[in-house]
Write a protein that holds these residues in place. Structure first.
Motif, PDB file in Angstrom:
ATOM      1  N   ALA A  11       5.630   5.077 109.627  1.00  0.00           N
ATOM      2  CA  ALA A  11       5.697   5.370 108.191  1.00  0.00           C
ATOM      3  C   ALA A  11       6.824   6.341 107.871  1.00  0.00           C
ATOM      4  N   ASP A  12       7.187   7.212 108.823  1.00  0.00           N
ATOM      5  CA  ASP A  12       8.273   8.170 108.606  1.00  0.00           C
ATOM      6  C   ASP A  12       9.594   7.697 109.197  1.00  0.00           C
ATOM      7  N   GLY A  13       9.629   6.468 109.685  1.00  0.00           N
ATOM      8  CA  GLY A  13      10.862   5.950 110.266  1.00  0.00           C
ATOM      9  C   GLY A  13      11.240   6.626 111.569  1.00  0.00           C
ATOM     10  N   ILE A  14      10.255   7.035 112.337  1.00  0.00           N
ATOM     11  CA  ILE A  14      10.497   7.729 113.607  1.00  0.00           C
ATOM     12  C   ILE A  14      10.127   6.791 114.751  1.00  0.00           C
ATOM     13  N   ALA A  15      11.060   6.599 115.675  1.00  0.00           N
ATOM     14  CA  ALA A  15      10.808   5.748 116.839  1.00  0.00           C
ATOM     15  C   ALA A  15       9.992   6.530 117.866  1.00  0.00           C
ATOM     16  N   LEU A  16       8.911   5.928 118.338  1.00  0.00           N
ATOM     17  CA  LEU A  16       8.052   6.560 119.325  1.00  0.00           C
ATOM     18  C   LEU A  16       8.164   5.761 120.625  1.00  0.00           C
ATOM     19  N   ASN A  17       9.027   6.225 121.532  1.00  0.00           N
ATOM     20  CA  ASN A  17       9.358   5.474 122.745  1.00  0.00           C
ATOM     21  C   ASN A  17       8.606   6.035 123.955  1.00  0.00           C
ATOM     22  N   LEU A  18       8.412   5.154 124.947  1.00  0.00           N
ATOM     23  CA  LEU A  18       7.631   5.510 126.122  1.00  0.00           C
ATOM     24  C   LEU A  18       8.381   5.121 127.389  1.00  0.00           C
ATOM     25  N   THR A  19       8.478   6.078 128.334  1.00  0.00           N
ATOM     26  CA  THR A  19       9.125   5.808 129.631  1.00  0.00           C
ATOM     27  C   THR A  19       8.170   6.249 130.727  1.00  0.00           C
ATOM     28  N   ILE A  20       7.770   5.292 131.565  1.00  0.00           N
ATOM     29  CA  ILE A  20       6.804   5.571 132.633  1.00  0.00           C
ATOM     30  C   ILE A  20       7.426   5.234 133.976  1.00  0.00           C
ATOM     31  N   GLU A  21       7.463   6.195 134.856  1.00  0.00           N
ATOM     32  CA  GLU A  21       7.949   5.941 136.214  1.00  0.00           C
ATOM     33  C   GLU A  21       6.882   5.149 136.986  1.00  0.00           C
TER      34      GLU A  21
ATOM     35  N   ILE B 214      10.919  16.755 113.081  1.00  0.00           N
ATOM     36  CA  ILE B 214      11.857  15.717 112.607  1.00  0.00           C
ATOM     37  C   ILE B 214      11.752  15.568 111.093  1.00  0.00           C
ATOM     38  N   ARG B 215      10.551  15.619 110.539  1.00  0.00           N
ATOM     39  CA  ARG B 215      10.383  15.482 109.080  1.00  0.00           C
ATOM     40  C   ARG B 215      11.122  16.596 108.338  1.00  0.00           C
ATOM     41  N   GLU B 216      11.018  17.827 108.844  1.00  0.00           N
ATOM     42  CA  GLU B 216      11.639  18.959 108.146  1.00  0.00           C
ATOM     43  C   GLU B 216      13.151  18.970 108.308  1.00  0.00           C
ATOM     44  N   ALA B 217      13.653  18.605 109.506  1.00  0.00           N
ATOM     45  CA  ALA B 217      15.105  18.670 109.753  1.00  0.00           C
ATOM     46  C   ALA B 217      15.848  17.434 109.255  1.00  0.00           C
ATOM     47  N   ARG B 218      15.156  16.294 109.185  1.00  0.00           N
ATOM     48  CA  ARG B 218      15.762  15.030 108.755  1.00  0.00           C
ATOM     49  C   ARG B 218      17.057  14.715 109.519  1.00  0.00           C
ATOM     50  N   PRO B 219      17.009  14.653 110.855  1.00  0.00           N
ATOM     51  CA  PRO B 219      18.221  14.338 111.624  1.00  0.00           C
ATOM     52  C   PRO B 219      18.583  12.853 111.487  1.00  0.00           C
ATOM     53  N   VAL B 220      19.812  12.531 111.860  1.00  0.00           N
ATOM     54  CA  VAL B 220      20.245  11.131 111.785  1.00  0.00           C
ATOM     55  C   VAL B 220      19.447  10.286 112.780  1.00  0.00           C
ATOM     56  N   ARG B 221      19.322  10.782 114.008  1.00  0.00           N
ATOM     57  CA  ARG B 221      18.534  10.073 115.022  1.00  0.00           C
ATOM     58  C   ARG B 221      17.104  10.595 114.957  1.00  0.00           C
ATOM     59  N   ARG B 222      16.173   9.694 114.703  1.00  0.00           N
ATOM     60  CA  ARG B 222      14.762  10.069 114.524  1.00  0.00           C
ATOM     61  C   ARG B 222      13.949   9.413 115.640  1.00  0.00           C
ATOM     62  N   GLU B 223      13.720  10.184 116.701  1.00  0.00           N
ATOM     63  CA  GLU B 223      13.089   9.597 117.873  1.00  0.00           C
ATOM     64  C   GLU B 223      12.238  10.649 118.599  1.00  0.00           C
TER      65      GLU B 223
END
Length: 553
Positions: free
Chosen positions: A418-428, A456-465
């Motif tokens: 909903a906030d346009g933030i990518a939620l990525n997962l890396t598992i060894e 991320i919501r407060e800073a509003r960076p270009v990359r949202r991850e």
């Protein structure tokens, strides 16, 4: 109804002065026994401390019996006055035996008994708990009253002897200073220890200290220092007295006021024994007692501060536990919601089954069984919260780090999207399993992921991850991380980030990370933040040898 308050050893009515005066006319058997014990101890202390008495007036450089007298007044109030007066009269007749007229003896006893009864009552009125020194405020009142009362009582006592022709006015300052030092040191060095012995909680704490090896090391160190100062360093009694601060500070810092009171009593008794054995002159004893005054104030002050800090820490732990319980309740809400929804569904199914003609009793019995299972599941979840509130008990289970992070990503996926933030997962691959309380670990990651989303919501960076990663750490540990593309933690806040009530947010209490670190530490792991340009939090957890993610797949 008249209220009573426990003093540990005895019960004292908390009525007014008039009530105490009326009640003092009738003593119970227990009070008679206490009075007899008090008089006996008073006479013993008077005899032991009757060193270098001044001519006629009989003032000595050390008066520990006054500590016993004040302690009794603190515990029993005005009811202690008759026993105190009697003990002083018997002491004058059997121990002191000063060559003074009977009138001066009676006047002196009356002055001291009345003065210290008033001083004890005044101190009792200002203590937060009767008969106990618990706070810096209590200590300040004790130090003030114990410093002023002997000065006033001594002035009247010495002055009365001058008026009666038993002393010269020219000797008044010297006699008063000896009286003041003897009484103040006697009270400060021994009264706290008497109060500890008179209090049930204090006795338990003191008894708990005796089996500890550290206590015996401290006692041996104190004895060794006393022996070195007075036996191996001739003439250096006063010069090297400061060395005794070392064991006393150690005792007070480690064991609080109970340890400080016991340590001071031990040092004072040892000091008098050594002085009597060495035959020190009155001037040397007075100087030693003056330094003992500084030792007493330092030890008691440190002991009170340590106790107050421990009480504050315990209060903070309770507050954090309640806050963690709130966090845990939020984590449990989703888990409780599922069985409750199932209960509603199964209940409606039972209604439909009962409406059939004839009802399918076999299927109905199976459905009721499922209702029972779901109700038991809700009960188990509520029990976990109750156990955590009571004692912080953990419900440990084997957990695959990858599966856990996948579940946490799923829990926040909708909110992040909903906030346009990518939620990525890396598992060894082939990560070992961990033994944790799943709900408590969820609290940690809910805090970390929620903080990352807020950043991320407060800073509003270009990359949202936000990246969730799981990898092997050192041998026997797995590392889980939450790294976001926000601005990171300001350098000024990093050192106190995990302290309670420390936050850079405009909302929130600043206890989430403190709770999270406590949870991770309780699991045998570590939680920290890396000093990077972005939010970067990592935690380690001990692994179960030989159990990996693929074992149950």
């Amino acid at each position: 109804m008249q209220k009573t308050q426990s003093s540990g050893l005895l019960q004292q009515p908390l009525g007014g002065i008039g009530t105490e005066l009326r009640a003092s006319a009738i003593w119970s058997l227990q009070e008679w026994e206490l009075a007899i014990v008090f008089v006996g101890l008073y006479l013993v202390l008077e005899r032991v401390s009757f060193i270098h008495p001044s001519a006629l007036i009989g003032i000595t450089p050390w008066n520990p019996q006054i500590a016993l007298a004040l302690g009794l007044v603190l515990i029993r109030g005005l009811r202690a006055a008759p026993a105190l007066l009697f003990a002083m009269l018997v002491s004058e007749a059997l121990v002191r035996q000063t060559p003074t007229p009977l009138l001066s003896v009676l006047v002196g006893v009356f002055i001291m008994a009345t003065g210290y009864t008033i001083a004890g009552m005044a101190l009792s009125r200002h203590l937060s708990v009767r008969g106990r020194i618990r706070s810096l405020r209590d200590f300040a009142w004790m130090l003030g009253i114990v410093s002023i009362a002997p000065l006033l009582i001594g002035s009247i006592y010495v002055g009365s002897h001058v008026v009666l022709g038993l002393a010269e006015w020219s000797n008044f300052p010297q006699a008063l200073s000896r009286y003041w030092i003897g009484d103040v040191v006697g009270v400060l060095a021994l009264m706290p220890f008497f109060l500890v012995l008179a209090d049930r909680v204090g006795r338990r704490k003191l008894a708990a200290l005796l089996p500890r090896w550290e206590t015996w090391v401290q006692l041996v160190s104190t004895v060794a220092i006393l022996a070195a100062v007075f036996a191996f360093l001739p003439g250096g009694h006063v010069k090297y007295f400061f060395v005794l601060f070392l064991p006393l500070i150690w005792i007070a810092a480690r064991q609080g006021l109970v340890g400080a009171a016991a340590g001071l009593a031990f040092v004072q008794v040892g000091l008098i024994i050594v002085v009597q054995a060495s035959g020190s002159e009155v001037g040397t004893l007075l100087e030693l007692q003056a330094r003992m005054l500084g030792l007493s104030v330092t030890g008691l002050l440190l002991g009170v501060v340590v106790d107050e800090r421990e009480r504050a820490q315990e209060s903070l732990r309770q507050s954090l536990r309640l806050a963690a319980a709130g966090e845990m309740a939020a984590a449990l809400a989703h888990e409780v919601n599922q069985p409750l929804t199932a209960l509603v569904t199964y209940g409606r199914a039972c209604q439909h089954m009962l409406a059939r003609t004839p009802p399918d009793m076999g299927q109905l019995e199976q459905t009721v069984g499922k209702i029972t299972e779901q109700a038991q599941r809700v009960g188990a979840i509520v029990k976990r919260l109750r156990d955590f509130l009571r004692s912080g008990t953990m419900n440990l289970e084997r957990l695959a780090p990858g599966e856990f992070l996948e579940a946490m990503r799923a829990a926040f996926a909708q909110e992040a999207k909903a906030d346009g933030i990518a939620l990525n997962l890396t598992i060894e691959p082939d990560l070992a399993r961990v033994l944790v309380d799943r709900l408590e670990l969820e609290i940690v990651f809910r805090n970390l992921i929620a903080n990352a989303l807020d950043s991320i919501r407060e800073a509003r960076p270009v990359r949202r991850e936000i990246r969730l990663t799981a990898a092997n750490h050192d041998a026997g540990f797995v590392q889980l991380s939450v790294v976001d593309s926000g601005p990171g933690i300001p350098p000024s806040l990093r050192d106190k980030l995990f302290l309670p009530f420390s936050t850079s947010k405009s909302h929130g209490m600043g206890i989430g990370l403190a709770i999270s670190r406590a949870i991770v530490k309780a699991h045998g792991g570590r939680l920290w933040v890396e000093p990077t340009d972005h939010g970067s939090f990592h935690l380690t957890l001990p692994t179960l040898t030989g159990e990996t993610d693929d074992n149950d797949s």
